[in-house]
Design an enzyme around this catalytic site. Sequence first.
Site, PDB file in Angstrom:
ATOM      1  N   PRO A 184      63.745  -8.219  54.685  1.00 46.42           N
ATOM      2  CA  PRO A 184      65.097  -8.540  54.158  1.00 46.42           C
ATOM      3  C   PRO A 184      66.151  -8.857  55.007  1.00 46.42           C
ATOM      4  O   PRO A 184      66.287  -8.086  56.069  1.00 46.42           O
ATOM      5  CB  PRO A 184      65.238  -7.638  53.064  1.00 46.42           C
ATOM      6  N   GLY A 217      69.425  -4.067  57.656  1.00 47.00           N
ATOM      7  CA  GLY A 217      69.422  -3.191  58.900  1.00 47.00           C
ATOM      8  C   GLY A 217      68.245  -3.063  59.435  1.00 47.00           C
ATOM      9  O   GLY A 217      67.955  -2.170  60.129  1.00 47.00           O
ATOM     10  N   LEU A 218      67.262  -4.030  59.183  1.00 45.84           N
ATOM     11  CA  LEU A 218      65.998  -3.876  59.468  1.00 45.84           C
ATOM     12  C   LEU A 218      65.385  -4.919  60.711  1.00 45.84           C
ATOM     13  O   LEU A 218      64.551  -5.279  61.021  1.00 45.84           O
ATOM     14  CB  LEU A 218      64.873  -4.130  58.403  1.00 45.84           C
ATOM     15  N   GLY A 219      66.619  -5.189  61.367  1.00 46.72           N
ATOM     16  CA  GLY A 219      66.468  -6.145  62.820  1.00 46.72           C
ATOM     17  C   GLY A 219      65.995  -7.727  62.403  1.00 46.72           C
ATOM     18  O   GLY A 219      65.308  -8.264  63.269  1.00 46.72           O
ATOM     19  N   SER A 220      66.414  -8.051  61.125  1.00 52.94           N
ATOM     20  CA  SER A 220      65.797  -9.445  60.971  1.00 52.94           C
ATOM     21  C   SER A 220      66.326 -10.577  62.136  1.00 52.94           C
ATOM     22  O   SER A 220      65.533 -11.350  62.335  1.00 52.94           O
ATOM     23  CB  SER A 220      66.120  -9.957  59.436  1.00 52.94           C
ATOM     24  N   SER A 221      67.501 -10.257  62.312  1.00 48.99           N
ATOM     25  CA  SER A 221      68.000 -11.360  63.167  1.00 48.99           C
ATOM     26  C   SER A 221      67.341 -11.056  64.599  1.00 48.99           C
ATOM     27  O   SER A 221      67.142 -12.257  65.310  1.00 48.99           O
ATOM     28  CB  SER A 221      69.805 -11.550  63.228  1.00 48.99           C
ATOM     29  N   ALA A 222      67.181  -9.948  64.924  1.00 51.56           N
ATOM     30  CA  ALA A 222      66.295  -9.762  66.362  1.00 51.56           C
ATOM     31  C   ALA A 222      64.979 -10.335  66.289  1.00 51.56           C
ATOM     32  O   ALA A 222      64.511 -11.192  67.218  1.00 51.56           O
ATOM     33  CB  ALA A 222      66.444  -8.201  66.627  1.00 51.56           C
ATOM     34  N   ALA A 223      64.308 -10.127  65.128  1.00 49.22           N
ATOM     35  CA  ALA A 223      62.921 -10.502  64.936  1.00 49.22           C
ATOM     36  C   ALA A 223      63.005 -12.095  64.857  1.00 49.22           C
ATOM     37  O   ALA A 223      62.155 -12.811  65.719  1.00 49.22           O
ATOM     38  CB  ALA A 223      62.312  -9.971  63.737  1.00 49.22           C
ATOM     39  N   ASP A 281      67.923  -3.633  69.331  1.00 48.78           N
ATOM     40  CA  ASP A 281      66.741  -4.402  68.331  1.00 48.78           C
ATOM     41  C   ASP A 281      65.911  -5.442  68.921  1.00 48.78           C
ATOM     42  O   ASP A 281      64.914  -5.501  68.574  1.00 48.78           O
ATOM     43  CB  ASP A 281      67.867  -5.184  67.544  1.00 48.78           C
TER      44      ASP A 281
HETATM   45  C1  MEV Z   1      72.142  -2.320  64.672  1.00 46.11           C
HETATM   46  O1  MEV Z   1      70.627  -2.483  64.436  1.00 46.11           O
HETATM   47  C2  MEV Z   1      72.188  -1.283  65.655  1.00 46.11           C
HETATM   48  C3  MEV Z   1      73.546  -0.874  66.369  1.00 46.11           C
HETATM   49  O2  MEV Z   1      73.268   0.420  67.210  1.00 46.11           O
HETATM   50  C4  MEV Z   1      74.266  -2.138  67.160  1.00 46.11           C
HETATM   51  C5  MEV Z   1      73.301  -2.376  68.554  1.00 46.11           C
HETATM   52  O3  MEV Z   1      72.787  -1.449  69.094  1.00 46.11           O
HETATM   53  O4  MEV Z   1      73.382  -3.603  68.979  1.00 46.11           O
HETATM   54  C6  MEV Z   1      74.491  -0.398  65.167  1.00 46.11           C
END
Ligand code: MEV
Length: 331
Positions: free
Chosen positions: A116, A120-126, A167
Amino acid sequence: MTVRASAPGKAILFGEHAVVYGKPAIAVAVDKRASVTIREGSNDHIQVKIPELNVYGVINTETGDVSQLNSEGEVDQKPGTTDVGIMKFIKSALSQTDLGSSLDHGLDITVNLEIPIGAGLGSSAAITIATLAAAARYKGQELSLENLAQMGHQVELEVQGAASPLDTTVSTLGGFLYFTRERGAVRIKPALEMPLVVGYTSQPGNTGILVEGVRKLRQAHPTIINPLLDVMEKLTNQARESITRGEEKQVGELMNINQGLLDALGVNTTELSRLVYHARRAGATGSKLTGAGGGGSIIAYCPGKTREVLEELESVENAFQVGISSKGVTW
Ligand code: MEV
């Protein structure tokens, strides 16, 4: 030619936000991925399709302008901010590898998502790591995992502002990691099972804004926030020991303390708190928000109580079980 790459999302167990200030974090890659397919385009521009989100975008290869299309194929004048955000990550990843400007034809890019967005589960990094890997493959460019993670971090900095490389590193390497900015990632061998349940609010969190909020709070109250970040460092180091020694109860207690400290940093919300307490009431050993906060998700550690916690969280919001994935980026 058609190329495809995929990368996992992540869940941070300890140390989010503190990691931006050089403190350690513990995070796992999850068994939910973003996949990116790139093929030669049907016109001169770069067309991006994200079927799971109903997002259709076009990147103009001459001007670099990004536009969203609505269901009739017309330019959407009021696209959702989340959708625009994803397009920015894709555009920046393509420019990192020079794909787009270096071609004599357009591209059709499809992004398939199991993660989703804004949870907060890293979708943009993935999405970033999978796009970089697919673009490099399309160009026949060799990239080491280290290069890929570094380029991914550059993309996050460009699009989101302040960010740690956490991430993008987890999404590249996969597995169970202890991470510091100074030393990078070290694999952790847990001596316990890690049954995890995610509960996510319907509000997406904006990482850039939340990181900026913590920066301002620290600037306004350095004598309070700096020691708090030092405590987070001790807590994460203690958690690493407890995980490798198999101390279930301590891991849960440390998660709960971490939640209190994140609340003090101003990144908690009423909805996140609600899920955190529901998870504990259903028997979770520990529960805390995960990732940037301000919306997004909680993660609950629930040995022997997975079903109960899942059912309880589902009765209030969205929830699912996540497994830890040893598989990082593949292409
Ligand atoms: C975000 O997934 C994690 C944070 O620590 C930001 C980051 O590390 O870039 C909030």
